[in-house]
Write an enzyme that holds these catalytic residues in place. Sequence first.
Site, PDB file in Angstrom:
ATOM      1  N   LYS A  43      83.606  -1.870  54.390  1.00  0.00           N
ATOM      2  CA  LYS A  43      83.212  -1.635  55.396  1.00  0.00           C
ATOM      3  C   LYS A  43      82.112  -0.746  55.516  1.00  0.00           C
ATOM      4  O   LYS A  43      81.186  -0.676  55.937  1.00  0.00           O
ATOM      5  CB  LYS A  43      83.711  -1.457  56.326  1.00  0.00           C
ATOM      6  CG  LYS A  43      85.285  -2.009  56.893  1.00  0.00           C
ATOM      7  CD  LYS A  43      85.982  -1.996  58.186  1.00  0.00           C
ATOM      8  CE  LYS A  43      87.384  -1.364  57.174  1.00  0.00           C
ATOM      9  NZ  LYS A  43      88.797  -1.012  58.194  1.00  0.00           N
ATOM     10  N   ARG A 100      93.276  -6.557  45.535  1.00  0.00           N
ATOM     11  CA  ARG A 100      92.358  -7.147  46.871  1.00  0.00           C
ATOM     12  C   ARG A 100      91.284  -8.153  46.633  1.00  0.00           C
ATOM     13  O   ARG A 100      91.248  -8.761  44.807  1.00  0.00           O
ATOM     14  CB  ARG A 100      91.718  -5.803  47.289  1.00  0.00           C
ATOM     15  CG  ARG A 100      90.737  -5.254  46.207  1.00  0.00           C
ATOM     16  CD  ARG A 100      90.148  -4.277  47.397  1.00  0.00           C
ATOM     17  NE  ARG A 100      90.991  -3.147  47.987  1.00  0.00           N
ATOM     18  CZ  ARG A 100      89.852  -2.767  48.975  1.00  0.00           C
ATOM     19  NH1 ARG A 100      89.277  -3.444  49.578  1.00  0.00           N
ATOM     20  NH2 ARG A 100      91.052  -2.063  49.336  1.00  0.00           N
ATOM     21  N   GLU A 110      92.129  -0.668  60.859  1.00  0.00           N
ATOM     22  CA  GLU A 110      91.815   0.300  61.344  1.00  0.00           C
ATOM     23  C   GLU A 110      89.932  -0.264  61.932  1.00  0.00           C
ATOM     24  O   GLU A 110      89.062  -1.054  61.226  1.00  0.00           O
ATOM     25  CB  GLU A 110      91.155   1.676  60.019  1.00  0.00           C
ATOM     26  CG  GLU A 110      90.693   3.420  60.464  1.00  0.00           C
ATOM     27  CD  GLU A 110      90.334   3.878  59.211  1.00  0.00           C
ATOM     28  OE1 GLU A 110      89.951   4.616  59.847  1.00  0.00           O
ATOM     29  OE2 GLU A 110      90.746   3.818  57.848  1.00  0.00           O
TER      30      GLU A 110
HETATM   31  P1  ATP Z   1      87.414  -1.331  53.476  1.00  0.00           P
HETATM   32  O1  ATP Z   1      87.057  -1.071  52.105  1.00  0.00           O
HETATM   33  O2  ATP Z   1      86.392  -2.537  53.258  1.00  0.00           O
HETATM   34  O3  ATP Z   1      87.324  -0.102  54.647  1.00  0.00           O
HETATM   35  P2  ATP Z   1      90.357  -0.538  53.834  1.00  0.00           P
HETATM   36  O4  ATP Z   1      91.191  -1.318  53.553  1.00  0.00           O
HETATM   37  O5  ATP Z   1      89.706   1.062  54.651  1.00  0.00           O
HETATM   38  O6  ATP Z   1      88.892  -1.477  53.877  1.00  0.00           O
HETATM   39  P3  ATP Z   1      91.057  -1.245  56.919  1.00  0.00           P
HETATM   40  O7  ATP Z   1      90.729  -1.636  58.479  1.00  0.00           O
HETATM   41  O8  ATP Z   1      92.171  -0.897  56.275  1.00  0.00           O
HETATM   42  O9  ATP Z   1      90.500  -2.032  56.256  1.00  0.00           O
HETATM   43  O10 ATP Z   1      92.140  -3.021  55.979  1.00  0.00           O
HETATM   44  C1  ATP Z   1      93.208  -3.878  56.980  1.00  0.00           C
HETATM   45  C2  ATP Z   1      94.000  -4.520  56.125  1.00  0.00           C
HETATM   46  O11 ATP Z   1      92.992  -5.428  55.222  1.00  0.00           O
HETATM   47  C3  ATP Z   1      94.614  -3.515  54.761  1.00  0.00           C
HETATM   48  O12 ATP Z   1      96.085  -3.503  54.574  1.00  0.00           O
HETATM   49  C4  ATP Z   1      94.194  -3.791  53.557  1.00  0.00           C
HETATM   50  O13 ATP Z   1      95.090  -3.268  52.397  1.00  0.00           O
HETATM   51  C5  ATP Z   1      93.672  -4.857  53.578  1.00  0.00           C
HETATM   52  N1  ATP Z   1      91.850  -5.473  53.233  1.00  0.00           N
HETATM   53  C6  ATP Z   1      91.456  -4.536  53.541  1.00  0.00           C
HETATM   54  N2  ATP Z   1      90.006  -5.217  52.060  1.00  0.00           N
HETATM   55  C7  ATP Z   1      90.862  -6.063  51.670  1.00  0.00           C
HETATM   56  C8  ATP Z   1      90.685  -6.563  50.634  1.00  0.00           C
HETATM   57  N3  ATP Z   1      89.565  -6.206  49.533  1.00  0.00           N
HETATM   58  N4  ATP Z   1      91.437  -7.441  49.951  1.00  0.00           N
HETATM   59  C9  ATP Z   1      92.089  -7.620  50.687  1.00  0.00           C
HETATM   60  N5  ATP Z   1      92.882  -6.822  51.410  1.00  0.00           N
HETATM   61  C10 ATP Z   1      92.258  -6.056  52.242  1.00  0.00           C
HETATM   62 MG    MG Z   2      92.397   1.471  54.848  1.00  0.00          MG
END
Ligand code: ATP
Ligand code: MG
Length: 588
Positions: free
Chosen positions: A298, A288, A60
């Site tokens: 984020k 994760r 995102e």
């Molecule tokens: P955040 O919790 O940091 O806001 P998010 O999951 O909302 O992260 P996205 O931009 O939606 O952020 O993430 C893109 C991809 O990265 C998704 O497929 C998500 O599952 C993966 N991802 C995000 N954080 C992690 C993590 N800590 N470990 C593994 N994969 C991750």
């Molecule tokens: Mg997300």
Amino acid sequence: MSENTAASAATAAAPAAASVVTGNASAAALALPRHFIRQIVDEDLASGKHTAIATRFPPEPNGYLHIGHAKSICLNFGLALEYGGECHLRMDDTNPTKEDVEYVDSIKEDIRWLGFDWGEHYYQASDYFAKMHECAVELIRRGLAYVCHLSAEEVSRARGTPAIPATPSPWRDRSVEENLAEFAKMRAGGYDEGAATLRAKIDLASPNMHMRDPVLYRIRKAEHHNTGDAWCIYPMYDFAHPLEDAFEKITHSICTLEFEVHRPFYDWLINALADVLPARPRQIEFARLNLTYTVMSKRRLLELVQRRLVSGWDDPRMPTICGFRRRGYTPAAIRKFCETVGVTKFNSLTDVALLEHAIRDDLNRTSPRAMAVLNPLRLVIENYPEGQVEWLEAVNNPEDPAAGKRAVPFSRELFIERDDFMEDAPKKFFRLAPGREVRLRWGYFVTCTGVEKDAAGNIVSVRCTYDPATRGGDAPDGRKVKGTIHWVSTAHVVPCEVRLYDRLFLLEDLADLDEHEDWKNALNPNSLITGTAQVEPALAQVAPGARVQFERIGYFVADAKDSRAGAPVFNRTVTLKDSWAKQTAGAV
Ligand code: ATP
Ligand code: MG
């Protein structure tokens, strides 16, 4: 910069197999640990369910990528490389208000820097808005969706509990015609925000709350960075994501564990539209990455930036990819770390020392050495001729013969590290002390003859004599010294700024921090200490981004933003002390 790129990424853990991976499960891929996702892919290819795989990384664009994302990137792009498939980069920009072009650019740059490439497969979820809308209309036609006028609060009150079914919405049994007309009115701007939603009609008694008529579309009268004001209804993530996967013919849609409870809806939607969708993607969840001493959401990272607790997203203390890049971390080490932590179904907290170990391990092999003194003490060699300069030969990297040698100037007056001298030294102190002999790295043996103090009794210089027969660091008579210390010639040094970075947080497990607690209190007040280093002259012209090991001190990188030829600025990447190797030494 000559960072490793994609082909070697897939083989990072299998140095023997260096060839570019093409076709299904190559030898290089098979040498890697067969974690459960590799096993699923192997089975799907063996059974003929798929002949090639397609994965995707769907960020995102509302922040910079962090080390958690790197795990997902390495997994998704890595699988595509190993199996000769494709990995799409898809901006998941279904939320109109939060996204920013700055983030889109940074995401692309960071993925490329990590060594991966999406080729022609760059997509934006917002490009599918029209197709998603068609899918919604099709669900209505099939009697599987309805326009509901309950407010979010009313829906939540009518939701029931896992044991008690939800109360049906008064609009649940509208006719298809009425729903089509109402949805068209929503789309045309005929309702205010919150006055109508499109909901799936599934199962109000399902123990899975996500199956109790979830919302598919909501009204948001907001500009979208890509589609402008073309839409005032926006799809919910749970509705959009499976469709995006299907449109792109993704075979394995890999996401983190918290989406496990969303999978029944994912499958419901794909089944409901199976005859009109071009593919049937499968969602697979993995744990994760969580790291000790590291904040990884984020939202929190944004807060650090906005409250100016760090200098920006690329502050070298940030766990962002751009922060790590500026800190001097290498893409190869980050990929190796991601492969080492593995892929599992269990949430856990990984020791950040393991990441630092991977960084040291890579830098040890690749970083040229240099001498730098952080806390200088003058050393005067009484029997060395005044005005004489010798250029001594120094090995650039003992781990890499190809790195060659350089010349280091040696003269009568040197700086040594203040810590490397003690006036009243205990027996076990193997560095310099009155009457004791040490080796000057790449130079001579010297014996301390005394010290010179100022009126207040502070040591201003250490006096010594050298043995001219020990040039290069060995005594022809075979006598040994226990200590070797680094030094720089005072007449030749280049003073430069050094930024000694340490962990940003003092608290080991940051996941449990109360959402409202002022987590500023957990910040390490010494996460950045700025000082001056006296470095050897070869480093004066160092290129920004170049990495170096200051012998006996740590790994450093010339700061990409602030370092200039003639006025270098060095960031400490990591110290030499490897707490991970120490911890595991006994166990292995
Ligand atoms: P955040 O919790 O940091 O806001 P998010 O999951 O909302 O992260 P996205 O931009 O939606 O952020 O993430 C893109 C991809 O990265 C998704 O497929 C998500 O599952 C993966 N991802 C995000 N954080 C992690 C993590 N800590 N470990 C593994 N994969 C991750
Ligand atoms: Mg997300």
